[in-house]
Write a protein that holds these residues in place. Structure first.
Motif, PDB file in Angstrom:
ATOM      1  N   LYS A  10     -14.087  -4.003   7.852  1.00 14.88           N
ATOM      2  CA  LYS A  10     -12.965  -3.567   7.023  1.00 14.88           C
ATOM      3  C   LYS A  10     -11.730  -4.398   7.353  1.00 14.88           C
ATOM      4  O   LYS A  10     -11.577  -4.911   8.447  1.00 14.88           O
ATOM      5  CB  LYS A  10     -12.697  -2.078   7.240  1.00 14.88           C
ATOM      6  N   GLN A  12      -7.883  -5.681   8.128  1.00 12.01           N
ATOM      7  CA  GLN A  12      -6.654  -5.311   8.819  1.00 12.01           C
ATOM      8  C   GLN A  12      -5.573  -6.274   8.342  1.00 12.01           C
ATOM      9  O   GLN A  12      -5.857  -7.435   8.020  1.00 12.01           O
ATOM     10  CB  GLN A  12      -6.822  -5.393  10.340  1.00 12.01           C
ATOM     11  N   LEU A  40      -7.206  -0.662  -1.700  1.00 14.69           N
ATOM     12  CA  LEU A  40      -5.900  -1.256  -1.448  1.00 14.69           C
ATOM     13  C   LEU A  40      -4.964  -0.906  -2.590  1.00 14.69           C
ATOM     14  O   LEU A  40      -5.355  -0.939  -3.755  1.00 14.69           O
ATOM     15  CB  LEU A  40      -6.018  -2.774  -1.309  1.00 14.69           C
ATOM     16  N   PHE A  49      -3.549   0.986   2.521  1.00 17.79           N
ATOM     17  CA  PHE A  49      -5.009   0.987   2.640  1.00 17.79           C
ATOM     18  C   PHE A  49      -5.556   2.407   2.665  1.00 17.79           C
ATOM     19  O   PHE A  49      -5.032   3.285   3.342  1.00 17.79           O
ATOM     20  CB  PHE A  49      -5.388   0.255   3.932  1.00 17.79           C
ATOM     21  N   PRO A  51      -8.887   3.929   3.828  1.00 14.29           N
ATOM     22  CA  PRO A  51     -10.111   3.560   4.549  1.00 14.29           C
ATOM     23  C   PRO A  51     -11.393   4.190   4.017  1.00 14.29           C
ATOM     24  O   PRO A  51     -12.459   3.578   4.088  1.00 14.29           O
ATOM     25  CB  PRO A  51      -9.826   4.020   5.987  1.00 14.29           C
ATOM     26  N   CYS A  54     -12.976   2.065   1.226  1.00 12.49           N
ATOM     27  CA  CYS A  54     -13.352   0.685   1.527  1.00 12.49           C
ATOM     28  C   CYS A  54     -14.822   0.568   1.929  1.00 12.49           C
ATOM     29  O   CYS A  54     -15.328   1.357   2.722  1.00 12.49           O
ATOM     30  CB  CYS A  54     -12.468   0.142   2.647  1.00 12.49           C
ATOM     31  N   SER A  72     -11.832  -6.682  10.682  1.00  9.34           N
ATOM     32  CA  SER A  72     -11.711  -5.896  11.914  1.00  9.34           C
ATOM     33  C   SER A  72     -12.915  -6.114  12.824  1.00  9.34           C
ATOM     34  O   SER A  72     -12.923  -5.669  13.964  1.00  9.34           O
ATOM     35  CB  SER A  72     -11.596  -4.406  11.571  1.00  9.34           C
ATOM     36  N   PHE A 202      -4.477   0.102  10.052  1.00  9.03           N
ATOM     37  CA  PHE A 202      -4.574  -0.961   9.060  1.00  9.03           C
ATOM     38  C   PHE A 202      -3.772  -2.172   9.509  1.00  9.03           C
ATOM     39  O   PHE A 202      -4.222  -3.301   9.389  1.00  9.03           O
ATOM     40  CB  PHE A 202      -4.067  -0.455   7.706  1.00  9.03           C
ATOM     41  N   ASP A 203      -2.599  -1.941  10.060  1.00  8.30           N
ATOM     42  CA  ASP A 203      -1.773  -3.051  10.521  1.00  8.30           C
ATOM     43  C   ASP A 203      -2.328  -3.615  11.829  1.00  8.30           C
ATOM     44  O   ASP A 203      -2.610  -2.874  12.769  1.00  8.30           O
ATOM     45  CB  ASP A 203      -0.337  -2.588  10.742  1.00  8.30           C
TER      46      ASP A 203
END
Length: 349
Positions: A10, A12, A40, A49, A51, A54, A72, A202-203
């Motif tokens: 996934k 990031q 997104l 995001f 999750p 995704c 990731s 996500f970041d």
């Protein structure tokens, strides 16, 4: 045995690389449009995001021009080193995590690899590039917009014109049963992580010391290929969407906003007396279009650049030499006002 990579891969976000972080005027939504699951989206002008939606297909990673989105999965970080070592042997394999093979570069999904990865493999000596998959079109990760088949066709089209390599798609028996098992397994892992941490990260942290202006690795791979194929025909350059900025002297106010917004630093300006000299280092231009989006007088646009020598040159090209507008602030205010009230008459009094 359940494959541990089913829920991996996934994206990031390295937010400082995102075009929307470089300037609020950015209209880039490439990652959002390519995501078929709506994982997104924009939140207060920034990429956000979801999750649980995704699938980890990696299409957003593939399409991002500044490499703001990365995988990731740690196995993706090993790809450059594997390409360097295996390509010299004349053949290299890229395999998705659902295949039984453990040879070559194994990544969560082949869709996260853009054309420049294959071009770089050829530039490093590979004559045969194998893409091993566990049945793309039956996989829940399959993304029609940025499928491995699209990248295969573009890469092979370039190789056919440069007589460089052969790229082969090969379907292998998947290591696990797909379908519901994969989907439920992924959802369970995501739900467990969110329940444990309160959110799914996500970041991506750890990049605060990275230069604000940066040339992406995918551009460097592209240049590496061109440096070894300097007689590449125009069709190859068109496939690579090679462009550079052009500035309309009559419209430009010499405000230098385009230069400050450029994420790679290809656009530069220096002052000579009372005039500003604008130049562009074509090799560093990634065609993101941010310069065109922030220009409030529409003075700049991207034009094709199919001259390989100019693209590879370390010398910047001259764009414009002009004195800054004496009415810069007022013209900016008027332009912004007209943009806000687009469709309605705006009068000066």
């Amino acid at each position: 045995m359940e494959n541990k990579n089913l829920a991996s891969g996934k994206p990031q976000l390295i937010r400082r690389r995102c075009l929307r972080s470089h300037h609020a005027g950015s209209k880039c939504e490439l990652c959002i449009h390519v995501c078929e699951k709506d994982a997104l989206f924009l939140l207060n002008g920034a990429v956000a995001f979801h999750p649980l939606k995704c699938t980890g297909c990696g299409a957003c990673i593939n399409i991002c021009p500044t490499e703001a989105l990365i995988s990731s999965d740690p196995s993706s970080d090993l790809v450059p080193g594997i390409v360097k070592s295996r390509a010299e042997e004349g053949a290299i394999s890229f395999a998705c995590s659902l295949t039984k093979t453990r040879k070559g570069a194994n990544i969560p999904c082949l869709q996260q690899l853009d054309v420049t990865v294959y071009l770089n493999a050829a530039a490093e000596g590979a004559k045969e590039i194998k893409l091993l998959n566990g049945g793309c079109k039956t996989c829940p990760r399959y993304n029609e917009h940025e499928s491995v088949f699209k990248e295969h066709d573009e890469s092979q089209g370039i190789f056919d014109k440069t007589d460089k390599a052969q790229i082969v798609l090969k379907e292998k028996e998947p290591e696990v049963n797909l379908g519901r098992r994969m989907l439920f397994g992924r959802a369970f892992q995501d739900t467990a992580e969110i329940a444990k941490t309160g959110e799914q990260t996500f970041d991506k942290e750890g990049f605060k010391d990275e230069p604000w202006k940066r040339v992406p690795e995918k551009r460097k791979r592209e240049l590496n290929f061109l440096s070894k194929n300097q007689d590449a025909p125009k069709e190859v350059m068109e496939t690579l969407h090679s462009v550079r900025p052009y500035i309309d002297e009559k419209r430009c106010t010499a405000c230098t906003l385009c230069v400050s917004a450029c994420p790679t630093g290809s656009l530069k300006v220096k002052k000579e007396g009372e005039e500003f000299v604008f130049t562009d280092l074509v090799r560093d231009c990634i065609g993101c279009g941010l310069c065109t989006e922030v220009c409030y007088v529409n003075a700049i646009k991207l034009v094709p650049e199919n001259d390989v020598a100019k693209v590879l040159s370390d010398e910047p090209i001259f764009l414009l030499k002009k004195k800054q507008s004496d009415d810069l602030f007022n013209s900016t205010l008027e332009s912004k006002t007209r943009e806000i009230f687009k469709g309605f008459p705006v009068y000066k009094t």
